[in-house]
Enzyme design. Structure first.
Site, PDB file in Angstrom:
ATOM      1  N   SER A   2       0.806  -1.214   0.000  1.00  0.00           N
ATOM      2  CA  SER A   2       0.000   0.000   0.000  1.00  0.00           C
ATOM      3  C   SER A   2       0.840   1.265   0.000  1.00  0.00           C
ATOM      4  O   SER A   2       0.297   2.359  -0.085  1.00  0.00           O
ATOM      5  CB  SER A   2      -0.936   0.005   1.222  1.00  0.00           C
ATOM      6  OG  SER A   2      -0.204  -0.207   2.407  1.00  0.00           O
ATOM      7  N   HIS A  43      -2.355  -2.872  -6.003  1.00  0.00           N
ATOM      8  CA  HIS A  43      -2.854  -2.499  -4.679  1.00  0.00           C
ATOM      9  C   HIS A  43      -4.369  -2.629  -4.663  1.00  0.00           C
ATOM     10  O   HIS A  43      -5.097  -1.736  -5.076  1.00  0.00           O
ATOM     11  CB  HIS A  43      -2.417  -1.065  -4.333  1.00  0.00           C
ATOM     12  CG  HIS A  43      -2.882  -0.613  -2.991  1.00  0.00           C
ATOM     13  ND1 HIS A  43      -3.123   0.708  -2.695  1.00  0.00           N
ATOM     14  CD2 HIS A  43      -3.166  -1.304  -1.858  1.00  0.00           C
ATOM     15  CE1 HIS A  43      -3.532   0.813  -1.446  1.00  0.00           C
ATOM     16  NE2 HIS A  43      -3.562  -0.404  -0.916  1.00  0.00           N
ATOM     17  N   ASN A  73      -3.332   6.148  -0.528  1.00  0.00           N
ATOM     18  CA  ASN A  73      -2.852   6.393   0.833  1.00  0.00           C
ATOM     19  C   ASN A  73      -2.149   7.728   1.006  1.00  0.00           C
ATOM     20  O   ASN A  73      -2.071   8.241   2.123  1.00  0.00           O
ATOM     21  CB  ASN A  73      -1.952   5.244   1.276  1.00  0.00           C
ATOM     22  CG  ASN A  73      -2.763   4.035   1.676  1.00  0.00           C
ATOM     23  OD1 ASN A  73      -3.749   4.145   2.389  1.00  0.00           O
ATOM     24  ND2 ASN A  73      -2.373   2.862   1.190  1.00  0.00           N
TER      25      ASN A  73
END
Length: 296
Positions: A118, A139, A189
């Site tokens: 991630s 991902h 993220n």
């Protein structure tokens, strides 16, 4: 690509194996612990049973999916002859580098090596192999069987052909692949974790409590889940790891993890996986008091 290996039978790994197997790919699910494999397969079975109950799939579909999955505790056996390996081990850079170095030594030359990381650099992972053009990021989002997005991250040396093949494969899984470049946190993220970190800072500074912060974001910003509840769902240790990767990668203080998050991880208050984080998953509001004792 019809033969797939998935490394890691945890939350992400068993979800990835589930999705491939349900789409008629042959999947070798690999983990060092047989107990983890058994638990992962039980989770897949439970999720398939739920889909049968909701009449989204038939009992025959469920059985076919389970028949497509083979369990392995030996890496070399699990990756033999496969077209693609998807690594979904713990978000630890040293562990991932070791896995990819081992994979490069034992996999066929044609095999594409993907990681579900991630936040960790695809280029860094690819550098320990002799096939950097065949290393790529896939991902997936949690829960994998439900979430449509797959971030496809190409490293500095990832080839156009491999990128196109993985984009096409993700579409065949019923996902929406989105190509992004290899920088810390990628897109999802890089945006999500600073928001979660700011929510933790807001609690740490006593601006509002856990329920209040999450209520504001759910009702005011139409988020389906508040940032603190989401952090518990992701795992506070995973959140901390991602923030550290971005902080180290960018050297920008805005990515520095909140001291409250650091303390909670050290105290093993990791969220759902430990039974307690910002919320308590057995006794109402106990965890909020736990978090408060670490605040200013």
């Amino acid at each position: 690509m019809k033969n797939i290996a998935v490394i890691g039978a945890g939350t992400m790994g068993n979800g990835i194996a589930h999705v491939f197997a349900q789409n008629n790919y042959k999947v070798n699910l690999i983990d060092i612990a047989q107990a983890s494999l058994d638990k992962g397969l039980a989770t897949i079975t439970k999720n398939l049973d739920r889909m049968v109950a909701k009449e989204k799939i038939s009992e025959a579909d469920k059985n076919n999916t389970l028949q497509n999955i083979t369990l392995h505790t030996v890496l070399a056996d699990g990756v033999k002859g496969v077209d693609l390996v998807v690594e979904a081990a713990t978000e630890n850079v040293d562990l991932k580098l070791k896995i990819f170095k081992d994979l490069d030594a034992i996999c066929d030359a044609k095999t594409i090596l993907a990681t579900n990381t991630s936040s960790i650099s695809i280029t860094k992972i690819a550098a320990v192999t002799n096939r950097p053009e065949k290393v790529i990021g896939m991902h997936f989002m949690n829960p994998v069987p439900i979430m449509k997005l797959v971030e496809i991250i190409r490293g500095y040396n990832t080839s156009n052909e491999v990128t196109a093949a993985i984009m096409d494969l993700s579409t065949k899984l019923g996902k929406t692949p989105t190509e992004v470049n290899d920088y810390p946190g990628f897109v999802a993220n890089r945006i999500l974790m600073p928001m979660i970190n700011e929510a933790i800072e807001t609690l740490y500074n006593g601006v509002a409590g856990v329920d209040e912060i999450d209520t504001v974001m759910k009702l005011g910003m139409a988020h389906p889940m508040g940032p603190l509840q989401l952090a518990d769902f992701i795992g506070l240790d995973v959140c901390l790891s991602i923030l550290n990767v971005m902080y180290d990668g960018f050297k920008n203080p805005k990515y520095a993890p909140c001291p409250l998050l650091v303390n909670m991880v050290m105290a093993k208050k990791l969220g759902i996986k430990s039974g307690e984080g910002f919320y308590d998953y057995s006794e109402s509001r106990k965890a909020e008091k736990v978090a408060s004792q670490f605040a200013k």
